[in-house]
Design a protein around this motif. Sequence first.
Motif, mmCIF file in Angstrom:
data_model
loop_
_atom_site.group_PDB
_atom_site.id
_atom_site.type_symbol
_atom_site.label_atom_id
_atom_site.label_comp_id
_atom_site.label_asym_id
_atom_site.label_seq_id
_atom_site.Cartn_x
_atom_site.Cartn_y
_atom_site.Cartn_z
ATOM 1 N N GLN A 37 -48.524 -18.496 -32.097
ATOM 2 C CA GLN A 37 -48.905 -19.135 -30.829
ATOM 3 C C GLN A 37 -49.413 -20.560 -31.122
ATOM 4 O O GLN A 37 -49.776 -20.868 -32.260
ATOM 5 N N VAL A 38 -49.487 -21.414 -30.114
ATOM 6 C CA VAL A 38 -50.067 -22.746 -30.334
ATOM 7 C C VAL A 38 -51.514 -22.572 -30.824
ATOM 8 O O VAL A 38 -52.205 -21.642 -30.420
ATOM 9 N N GLY A 39 -51.919 -23.490 -31.704
ATOM 10 C CA GLY A 39 -53.290 -23.425 -32.239
ATOM 11 C C GLY A 39 -53.550 -22.177 -33.055
ATOM 12 O O GLY A 39 -54.679 -21.680 -33.107
ATOM 13 N N HIS A 40 -52.524 -21.677 -33.730
ATOM 14 C CA HIS A 40 -52.664 -20.395 -34.444
ATOM 15 C C HIS A 40 -53.834 -20.407 -35.435
ATOM 16 O O HIS A 40 -54.605 -19.446 -35.519
ATOM 17 N N THR A 41 -53.980 -21.494 -36.180
ATOM 18 C CA THR A 41 -55.050 -21.537 -37.195
ATOM 19 C C THR A 41 -56.419 -21.377 -36.545
ATOM 20 O O THR A 41 -57.276 -20.641 -37.052
ATOM 21 N N ILE A 42 -56.614 -22.034 -35.417
ATOM 22 C CA ILE A 42 -57.923 -21.951 -34.754
ATOM 23 C C ILE A 42 -58.114 -20.552 -34.164
ATOM 24 O O ILE A 42 -59.232 -20.044 -34.087
ATOM 25 N N SER A 43 -57.009 -19.905 -33.809
ATOM 26 C CA SER A 43 -57.134 -18.582 -33.163
ATOM 27 C C SER A 43 -57.725 -17.542 -34.107
ATOM 28 O O SER A 43 -58.278 -16.549 -33.637
ATOM 29 N N TRP A 44 -57.591 -17.729 -35.416
ATOM 30 C CA TRP A 44 -58.217 -16.729 -36.295
ATOM 31 C C TRP A 44 -59.627 -17.101 -36.754
ATOM 32 O O TRP A 44 -60.241 -16.378 -37.545
ATOM 33 N N PHE A 45 -60.195 -18.199 -36.264
ATOM 34 C CA PHE A 45 -61.627 -18.434 -36.516
ATOM 35 C C PHE A 45 -62.398 -17.262 -35.888
ATOM 36 O O PHE A 45 -61.950 -16.668 -34.902
ATOM 37 N N ALA A 46 -63.588 -16.991 -36.405
ATOM 38 C CA ALA A 46 -64.424 -15.949 -35.791
ATOM 39 C C ALA A 46 -64.804 -16.369 -34.374
ATOM 40 O O ALA A 46 -64.894 -17.568 -34.091
ATOM 41 N N PRO A 47 -65.033 -15.398 -33.485
ATOM 42 C CA PRO A 47 -65.427 -15.746 -32.119
ATOM 43 C C PRO A 47 -66.620 -16.689 -32.116
ATOM 44 O O PRO A 47 -67.551 -16.528 -32.904
ATOM 45 N N GLN A 48 -66.557 -17.682 -31.232
ATOM 46 C CA GLN A 48 -67.654 -18.651 -31.004
ATOM 47 C C GLN A 48 -67.971 -19.542 -32.202
ATOM 48 O O GLN A 48 -69.033 -20.162 -32.239
ATOM 49 N N THR A 49 -67.053 -19.614 -33.176
ATOM 50 C CA THR A 49 -67.267 -20.568 -34.279
ATOM 51 C C THR A 49 -67.216 -21.986 -33.711
ATOM 52 O O THR A 49 -66.342 -22.308 -32.925
ATOM 53 N N ARG A 50 -68.166 -22.809 -34.130
ATOM 54 C CA ARG A 50 -68.165 -24.209 -33.673
ATOM 55 C C ARG A 50 -67.522 -25.106 -34.713
ATOM 56 O O ARG A 50 -67.717 -24.908 -35.920
ATOM 57 N N PHE A 51 -66.763 -26.079 -34.249
ATOM 58 C CA PHE A 51 -66.235 -27.094 -35.162
ATOM 59 C C PHE A 51 -67.393 -27.882 -35.759
ATOM 60 O O PHE A 51 -68.454 -28.040 -35.136
ATOM 61 N N PHE A 52 -67.171 -28.372 -36.961
ATOM 62 C CA PHE A 52 -68.102 -29.286 -37.615
ATOM 63 C C PHE A 52 -67.967 -30.668 -36.959
ATOM 64 O O PHE A 52 -68.940 -31.369 -36.695
ATOM 65 N N SER A 53 -66.751 -31.033 -36.658
ATOM 66 C CA SER A 53 -66.469 -32.371 -36.124
ATOM 67 C C SER A 53 -66.954 -32.515 -34.694
ATOM 68 O O SER A 53 -66.943 -31.544 -33.929
ATOM 69 N N SER A 54 -67.320 -33.741 -34.377
ATOM 70 C CA SER A 54 -67.670 -34.046 -32.992
ATOM 71 C C SER A 54 -66.419 -33.977 -32.125
ATOM 72 O O SER A 54 -65.301 -34.171 -32.611
ATOM 73 N N ASN A 55 -66.641 -33.740 -30.842
ATOM 74 C CA ASN A 55 -65.511 -33.474 -29.950
ATOM 75 C C ASN A 55 -64.499 -34.614 -29.902
ATOM 76 O O ASN A 55 -63.287 -34.370 -29.871
ATOM 77 N N GLU A 56 -64.980 -35.857 -29.896
ATOM 78 C CA GLU A 56 -64.008 -36.958 -29.760
ATOM 79 C C GLU A 56 -63.108 -37.068 -30.998
ATOM 80 O O GLU A 56 -62.035 -37.621 -30.939
ATOM 81 N N ARG A 57 -63.562 -36.508 -32.108
ATOM 82 C CA ARG A 57 -62.754 -36.605 -33.342
ATOM 83 C C ARG A 57 -61.686 -35.523 -33.442
ATOM 84 O O ARG A 57 -60.797 -35.603 -34.290
ATOM 85 N N ILE A 58 -61.814 -34.491 -32.627
ATOM 86 C CA ILE A 58 -60.772 -33.459 -32.658
ATOM 87 C C ILE A 58 -59.970 -33.445 -31.358
ATOM 88 O O ILE A 58 -59.061 -32.639 -31.189
ATOM 89 N N ALA A 59 -60.312 -34.372 -30.444
ATOM 90 C CA ALA A 59 -59.511 -34.526 -29.222
ATOM 91 C C ALA A 59 -58.152 -35.086 -29.617
ATOM 92 O O ALA A 59 -58.032 -35.830 -30.597
ATOM 93 N N ILE A 60 -57.114 -34.710 -28.872
ATOM 94 C CA ILE A 60 -55.763 -35.174 -29.205
ATOM 95 C C ILE A 60 -55.113 -35.846 -28.005
ATOM 96 O O ILE A 60 -55.497 -35.600 -26.855
ATOM 97 N N ALA A 61 -54.136 -36.676 -28.316
ATOM 98 C CA ALA A 61 -53.242 -37.261 -27.316
ATOM 99 C C ALA A 61 -53.985 -38.003 -26.211
ATOM 100 O O ALA A 61 -53.511 -38.085 -25.077
ATOM 101 N N GLY A 62 -55.172 -38.522 -26.517
ATOM 102 C CA GLY A 62 -55.922 -39.310 -25.536
ATOM 103 C C GLY A 62 -56.564 -38.477 -24.443
ATOM 104 O O GLY A 62 -57.071 -39.040 -23.467
#
Length: 350
Positions: free
Chosen positions: A45-70
């Motif tokens: 599925q799209v975002g497959h890698t993120i889909s297997w993170f544990a539930p409610q895992t937070r990214f280390f990166s700030s939101n603007e750094r993982i935002a895509i396509a503007g």
Amino acid sequence: MCESVYIAHMESTDIALIGAGPIGLEMAVALKQAGLDYLHFDAAQVGHTISWFAPQTRFFSSNERIAIAGVPLQTPDQGKCTREQYLAYLRSVVLQFDLKIRTFEPMVGIDRDNDGFLLTTHPRGGTRQIRTRRVILATGGTAHPRQLGIKGENLPHVSNYFQDPHLYFQKNLLIVGGKNSAVEAALRCHQAGANVVMSYRRDQFNPNSIKYWLLPEINGLNQSGKIPAHFNTLPMEITPTHVLLSGPDGRTIHIPADFVLLMIGYQADLSLCKLAGIELDGPCQLPRHDPSTMRTNVPGLYVAGTVTGGTQDQFTVFLENCHIHVQRILADLTGNQPPAAPMTPQRPES
Ligand SMILES: Cc1cc2nc3c(=O)[nH]c(=O)nc-3n(C[C@H](O)[C@H](O)[C@H](O)COP(=O)(O)OP(=O)(O)OC[C@H]3O[C@@H](n4cnc5c(N)ncnc54)[C@H](O)[C@@H]3O)c2cc1C
């Protein structure tokens, strides 16, 4: 008995994009907005890698750094994005740009000939072939868990994927590893009522490898004995009831364990790179490419995203510092000047 259906129809496209993680999706938006002819595939599925993170895992990166396509990435509490929020965000990006992605259609073959490439995919129940002039591999850097190579590693109570902490409630849980994933799993499982013990091959937790908001808590709980950590130890064998660690003085330590989490990292699956003839350099098997254009040594074949880091042992190639790959590939495909390299952090923003 169910027989597989073979799809004989041969398709053609100018560009085949493989992988629909964040960088593959960002690439797809760029190709679509430039009016380029492409087909997009993902094995899952799209975002497959993120889909297997544990539930409610937070990214280390700030939101603007993982935002895509503007597309701005907002969270309800202005905090760092969780797995669930990011997957919803990726789905919204797909919908907003009306991206057509052939999910659950793994790419299994890349053959080169004088006209470009003949690709083979395995959609459910069949085989499809696609002729294309150019290929972009955005297949990621975390397809397979690292292995310890010890007896018992494949027992059913041993896992490389931290899922719901509830599983470990009032159970003895040994966590192997001492970086972000291991520490986060240890804290969450401890709070959920598990008896957590850690084994780490180094002599202390490394502040540079752990989310800054987790470090004081793990150090405090370790020093108070609530999450004991056996530093300078290596697992030697896993049995159904115990883990045998070899200690710094050569002594063997027997740790009772109902469950074992091996949080020792993940690495890229470079099989498509090898099939396509990309040279893999050095111990980390870096796919050979020109960083200004992302062209590999195979004419017509580009790499984007975390696959460019090969089997990284020290993670330096992240989602947040790969956005530039999209602009570089687009510039090369459209005959424009590649963009200048941005100032990128060596590790996710903390
Ligand atoms: C727990 C955890 C936390 C993280 N936190 C951060 C963070 O805070 N900041 C950060 O920058 N990064 C973080 N990362 C890393 C981040 O997940 C990756 O950097 C990000 O997913 C990489 O995006 P990508 O598009 O390069 O690859 P991926 O997201 O891995 O996408 C690759 C895609 O390719 C597909 N694929 C692979 N092989 C094939 C094939 N043969 N055929 C078709 N499709 C294929 C896969 O199914 C997958 O969907 C974290 C990773 C983990 C595990």
